[in-house]
Design a protein around this motif. Structure first.
Motif, PDB file in Angstrom:
ATOM      1  N   GLY A  36       0.807  -1.218   0.000  1.00 48.93           N
ATOM      2  CA  GLY A  36       0.000   0.000   0.000  1.00 48.93           C
ATOM      3  C   GLY A  36       0.834   1.260   0.000  1.00 48.93           C
ATOM      4  N   ARG A  55      -3.613   6.324   3.492  1.00 49.58           N
ATOM      5  CA  ARG A  55      -3.438   5.014   2.862  1.00 49.58           C
ATOM      6  C   ARG A  55      -3.012   3.963   3.885  1.00 49.58           C
ATOM      7  NH1 ARG A  55      -4.349   3.388  -2.582  1.00 49.58           N
ATOM      8  NH2 ARG A  55      -5.360   5.173  -3.537  1.00 49.58           N
ATOM      9  N   VAL A  84      -5.154   0.534   4.819  1.00 48.78           N
ATOM     10  CA  VAL A  84      -4.617  -0.834   4.854  1.00 48.78           C
ATOM     11  C   VAL A  84      -4.904  -1.458   6.213  1.00 48.78           C
ATOM     12  CG1 VAL A  84      -2.507  -2.230   4.819  1.00 48.78           C
ATOM     13  CG2 VAL A  84      -2.843  -0.436   3.098  1.00 48.78           C
TER      14      VAL A  84
END
Length: 141
Positions: free
Chosen positions: A83, A129, A133
């Motif tokens: 990610g 982000r 995840v």
């Protein structure tokens, strides 16, 4: 390969990837909002057009690079390494594109703002982000 076939390999039509898109826009929106509010003593809520004008280049550049890089796929949520390992170089590519668009839209950009947006905007985006995840991983039993 047609464009629609290519895009199908780069974007998974799922709730999680739609959430990534919304979160990306919110992260970039928060970066621009806070920068205008506290860095420039502007009132983004009082002048939404100026806010959107500042936000537009970042969102357009990021989404274009993220789509091309496959960052709207379930694979982008597979692990922190994937990610963030995909998002960081995508941000570094999107950043000069965004500032190029900014020059086209508003006529200028400052070197200091390029550095600030690289660091602070990147922190907002990569932080989001990383959270995405983390939230997407089921707890270990």
């Amino acid at each position: 390969m047609s464009t629609s076939t290519y895009l199908r390999t780069r974007v998974d039509p799922s709730a999680s990837t739609a959430g990534l898109l919304v979160g990306d826009v919110l992260a970039l929106g928060a970066f621009v909002f806070i920068g205008q509010q506290f860095g420039h003593s502007m009132q983004p809520l009082a002048n939404p057009l100026a806010y959107l004008e500042a936000l537009f280049p970042f969102v357009l550049a990021w989404v274009a690079v993220a789509v091309l890089g496959g960052l709207y796929t379930d694979d982008a949520l597979a692990s922190f390494r994937r990610g963030l390992g995909w998002a960081l170089p995508a941000w570094l590519v999107a950043l000069p594109v965004a500032h190029g668009l900014r020059i086209l839209v508003s006529g200028s950009t400052a070197v200091a703002f390029v550095v600030i947006s690289a660091v602070v905007g990147g922190a907002f985006l990569l932080g989001w982000r990383a959270l995405a995840v983390f939230v997407s991983k089921p707890p270990a039993t």
